[in-house]
Design an enzyme around this catalytic site. Structure first.
Site, mmCIF file in Angstrom:
data_model
loop_
_atom_site.group_PDB
_atom_site.id
_atom_site.type_symbol
_atom_site.label_atom_id
_atom_site.label_comp_id
_atom_site.label_asym_id
_atom_site.label_seq_id
_atom_site.Cartn_x
_atom_site.Cartn_y
_atom_site.Cartn_z
ATOM 1 N N LEU A 150 30.145 44.561 38.184
ATOM 2 C CA LEU A 150 28.721 45.210 39.170
ATOM 3 C C LEU A 150 27.604 46.217 39.066
ATOM 4 O O LEU A 150 26.452 46.223 38.999
ATOM 5 C CB LEU A 150 29.567 45.820 40.386
ATOM 6 C CG LEU A 150 29.021 46.472 41.743
ATOM 7 C CD1 LEU A 150 28.743 45.180 42.165
ATOM 8 C CD2 LEU A 150 29.995 47.783 42.405
ATOM 9 N N TYR A 151 28.495 46.820 37.236
ATOM 10 C CA TYR A 151 27.449 47.334 37.160
ATOM 11 C C TYR A 151 26.364 45.876 36.611
ATOM 12 O O TYR A 151 25.398 46.781 37.166
ATOM 13 C CB TYR A 151 27.650 48.496 35.188
ATOM 14 C CG TYR A 151 26.609 48.802 34.537
ATOM 15 C CD1 TYR A 151 26.036 49.679 35.187
ATOM 16 C CD2 TYR A 151 26.625 48.094 33.254
ATOM 17 C CE1 TYR A 151 25.033 49.519 34.740
ATOM 18 C CE2 TYR A 151 24.828 48.636 32.648
ATOM 19 C CZ TYR A 151 24.956 49.336 32.745
ATOM 20 O OH TYR A 151 23.539 49.455 32.540
ATOM 21 N N ALA A 152 26.227 45.330 35.735
ATOM 22 C CA ALA A 152 25.580 44.700 35.805
ATOM 23 C C ALA A 152 24.428 43.602 37.383
ATOM 24 O O ALA A 152 23.293 43.806 36.985
ATOM 25 C CB ALA A 152 26.091 42.671 35.051
ATOM 26 N N THR A 154 24.277 45.432 39.918
ATOM 27 C CA THR A 154 23.696 46.391 40.616
ATOM 28 C C THR A 154 22.018 46.003 39.454
ATOM 29 O O THR A 154 21.117 46.394 39.961
ATOM 30 C CB THR A 154 23.489 47.416 40.377
ATOM 31 O OG1 THR A 154 24.315 48.408 38.698
ATOM 32 C CG2 THR A 154 25.137 47.445 41.914
#
Length: 320
Positions: A150-152, A154
Site C-alpha cells: 500500500l505504501y508503494a 500511495t
C-alpha cells in the site's frame, strides 16, 4: 531563493534544508512531527535547523488544508520540495489509513495550495518501491501499475496526481524515485539504524528473507546533491513533468551490508533469520542514466564510508 520544504523534521528533509540554508537560501519548513518514530529525534533535527539564519518552521499536518494553504501562500516559494510522507512498507499493512491520509490527501492539499501560488518547480519524493518486482535495473520508463504494498500504491498515486496538475495547470514537477537513502540522522525504522543499535547492544538483529535480498543504497549526501541539482532543472517541454531515479546504481546484498556494519561497529551480529515480509521486494537496482543526463551527477559514496559515518553519528548522538 526561497524554498518551501515539507518534512524538514524528517531524515531527508532535514539534510536538504541544512544544505540549502548553508548556501544562503531561505527555507520554510513544514512538518507534523508525527509519532511514527521517536519525536525527540525529529525535534532535535528542527532545533538544529532553527539555529541557522532564514529558517522558519511550521508544525502542521498536510491533512489540515486551510493551515497548509495559509503557509504556502505566505512562503512565496521559488522552489517547493515535497518530502513529507508516511513511510515504511511493512507499517502500511498495519496502519493503512495513515498512508491514505498523509500521502494521498496531504499531497493533494499541497498540490491545490501550490496551484494557487505556483513555484518555478515542485520536486516530489516518490520511491523505488513503485517498481515492485519489475525488470532491473529499474528505468523510469517502466510500467509501475502493479505496486505490491500500500505504501508503494500511495506513492504511485502521488505521481499520477502530480502529472495531472502539471498537465492541467502547467505546474512543473519532478517526481524523484528515491532508493533506500541512509546516513547520519537516519530513521530508526530502517535496517541500518536497527542493525547498528542491536549489534552495539548485543541483541539479535532480525534478518528478513534469509539475507538474500539486495538493495540499491544511496548515501544521504548523494541524495541531497541530486535533489539540489534537480531543483535548478525544471521540466519545460510538453507536459512539464518527469520522473527521475535517485539511487546509487550499485546494489549490495544484505549479507554484505551486515558485514559492513559489523566492521564499522567492531562487533559481530547475533542473527535471527526470518521470512521475507509481505510487500517487500527481493531486490532494487536504479538506472541513474537520466539523473546523470540532467544534472551531470551520479551518486558514488561507497557503502563502507557511508555506514562508518552513520555509526559515528549514532555513537555520538546516543553516547554508546
Amino acid at each position: 531563493m526561497r524554498f518551501l520544504i515539507t518534512g524538514t523534521a524528517g531524515f531527508i528533509g532535514y539534510h536538504v534544508a541544512s544544505r540549502l540554508l548553508a548556501e544562503g537560501h531561505a527555507v520554510v519548513g513544514v512538518d507534523g512531527i508525527t509519532p511514527y518514530y521517536d519525536q525527540a529525534l525529529k525535534r532535535r533535527r528542527h532545533a538544529n535547523l532553527a539555529r541557522l539564519p532564514d529558517f522558519a518552521a511550521h508544525e502542521l499536518m498536510l491533512e489540515d488544508a486551510p493551515r497548509l494553504a495559509e503557509c504556502v501562500a505566505a512562503a512565496k516559494a521559488d522552489i517547493a520540495i515535497h518530502l513529507a510522507a508516511q513511510a515504511g512498507v511493512r507499517y502500511s499493512a498495519e496502519n493503512p489509513r495513515a498512508y491514505i491520509d498523509c500521502n494521498i490527501i496531504g499531497t493533494f492539499n499541497l498540490l491545490e495550495a501550490l496551484r494557487a501560488h505556483p513555484p518555478r518547480h515542485l520536486l516530489l519524493a516518490s520511491t523505488s518501491s513503485v517498481y515492485g518486482t519489475g525488470p532491473q535495473p529499474f528505468e523510469e520508463t517502466q510500467n509501475t501499475d502493479r505496486p505490491i504494498s500500500l505504501y508503494a500504491a500511495t506513492k504511485k498515486a502521488t505521481e499520477a496526481m502530480a502529472y495531472s496538475f502539471a498537465h492541467l495547470h502547467r505546474l512543473p514537477v519532478t517526481a524523484m524515485r528515491l532508493f533506500t537513502v541512509y546516513g547520519p540522522w537516519g530513521r530508526p525504522d530502517m535496517a541500518l539504524f536497527k542493525f547498528t543499535k542491536s549489534i552495539i547492544a548485543g541483541v539479535p538483529i532480525e534478518v528478513y528473507g534469509a539475507g538474500k535480498m539486495t538493495r540499491d543504497f544511496t548515501y544521504v549526501d548523494d541524495a541531497v546533491e541530486a535533489i539540489a541539482r534537480l531543483a535548478g532543472h525544471a521540466p519545460a517541454v510538453g507536459v512539464p513533468y518527469r520522473v527521475v531515479n535517485v539511487g546509487g546504481g550499485h546494489p549490495i546484498g544484505l549479507e554484505d551490508f551486515i558485514a559492513i556494519i559489523e566492521d564499522a561497529v567492531g562487533s559481530t551480529a547475533i542473527r535471527r533469520d526470518l521470512p521475507m515480509q509481505p510487500g517487500d521486494v527481493p531486490a532494487t537496482f536504479a538506472s541513474t542514466a537520466l539523473l546523470e543526463q540532467i544534472t551531470g551527477f551520479r551518486p558514488a559514496t561507497p557503502a563502507e564510508d557511508g555506514v562508518r559515518a552513520f555509526v559515528a553519528w549514532f555513537r555520538d548522538y546516543y553516547g554508546v
